[in-house]
Design a protein around this motif. Structure first.
Motif, short mmCIF file in Angstrom:
data_model
loop_
_atom_site.label_atom_id
_atom_site.label_comp_id
_atom_site.label_asym_id
_atom_site.label_seq_id
_atom_site.Cartn_x
_atom_site.Cartn_y
_atom_site.Cartn_z
N UNK A 13 0.86 -1.19 0.00
CA UNK A 13 0.00 0.00 0.00
C UNK A 13 0.89 1.23 0.00
N UNK A 14 0.60 2.17 -0.87
CA UNK A 14 1.18 3.51 -0.82
C UNK A 14 0.09 4.44 -1.29
N UNK A 15 -0.49 5.17 -0.35
CA UNK A 15 -1.64 6.01 -0.68
C UNK A 15 -1.60 7.29 0.15
N UNK A 16 -1.95 8.38 -0.49
CA UNK A 16 -2.11 9.66 0.20
C UNK A 16 -3.55 10.08 0.01
N UNK A 17 -4.19 10.43 1.11
CA UNK A 17 -5.59 10.87 1.08
C UNK A 17 -5.63 12.31 1.59
N UNK A 25 -3.72 12.19 5.02
CA UNK A 25 -3.24 10.93 5.58
C UNK A 25 -2.32 10.29 4.55
N UNK A 26 -1.30 9.60 5.05
CA UNK A 26 -0.40 8.84 4.19
C UNK A 26 -0.29 7.44 4.76
N UNK A 27 -0.50 6.44 3.91
CA UNK A 27 -0.46 5.03 4.32
C UNK A 27 0.58 4.32 3.48
N UNK A 28 1.55 3.69 4.13
CA UNK A 28 2.59 2.92 3.45
C UNK A 28 2.76 1.61 4.20
N UNK A 29 2.62 0.49 3.47
CA UNK A 29 2.77 -0.83 4.08
C UNK A 29 3.61 -1.69 3.13
N UNK A 30 4.64 -2.32 3.69
CA UNK A 30 5.50 -3.24 2.95
C UNK A 30 5.38 -4.63 3.55
N UNK A 31 5.44 -5.66 2.71
CA UNK A 31 5.66 -7.03 3.19
C UNK A 31 7.17 -7.21 3.15
N UNK A 32 7.76 -7.59 4.28
CA UNK A 32 9.22 -7.73 4.37
C UNK A 32 9.59 -9.20 4.59
N UNK A 33 10.76 -9.59 4.12
CA UNK A 33 11.16 -11.00 4.23
C UNK A 33 11.42 -11.44 5.67
N UNK A 34 11.78 -10.50 6.53
CA UNK A 34 12.01 -10.81 7.94
C UNK A 34 11.36 -9.73 8.78
N UNK A 35 10.84 -10.08 9.97
CA UNK A 35 10.23 -9.08 10.84
C UNK A 35 11.20 -7.95 11.20
N UNK A 45 5.34 -0.86 8.37
CA UNK A 45 4.28 0.08 8.02
C UNK A 45 4.46 1.43 8.68
N UNK A 46 3.85 2.43 8.02
CA UNK A 46 3.81 3.80 8.54
C UNK A 46 2.52 4.40 8.02
N UNK A 47 1.60 4.67 8.93
CA UNK A 47 0.33 5.31 8.59
C UNK A 47 0.25 6.56 9.45
#
Length: 104
Positions: A13-17, A25-35, A45-47
């Protein structure tokens, strides 16, 4: 979904509302290979909800801090379960802030 090749992470997710002239609002979510320690799940993530240049609501899992949220100047732990719940919790917190501050 874009792949960030150097890290092996996948942007979910990368979205600015934009709500008005001075709040968004800014929403950024990554799936990462390791926690990202001390988180135990595979997402980074950073929302954030910004009003007049100031963060009033934020959810993130900064390295070393783990999952937490910011409401105004207060920070508290956040119990991450999945991305859908994270986004719903963030949007709910933004809606609450806007209602409490005459922006709804």
């Amino acid at each position: 979904m874009a792949q960030y090749a150097n890290m092996g992470a996948m942007l979910l997710i990368r979205r600015r509302v934009v709500f008005g002239n001075r709040d968004f609002a800014e929403l950024v979510v990554w799936r990462v290979p390791e926690p990202v320690p001390p988180s135990t799940h595979g997402f980074k993530y950073r929302l954030v909800y910004i009003v007049e240049g100031r963060r009033v609501v934020g959810f993130d899992n900064e390295r070393g801090k783990g999952d937490h949220l910011h409401l105004g100047d207060q920070e508290q732990p956040y119990a991450f379960s999945d991305v859908e719940t994270l986004v719903a919790d963030f949007l709910g917190a933004v809606a609450d802030w806007r209602a409490e501050n005459g922006k709804a």
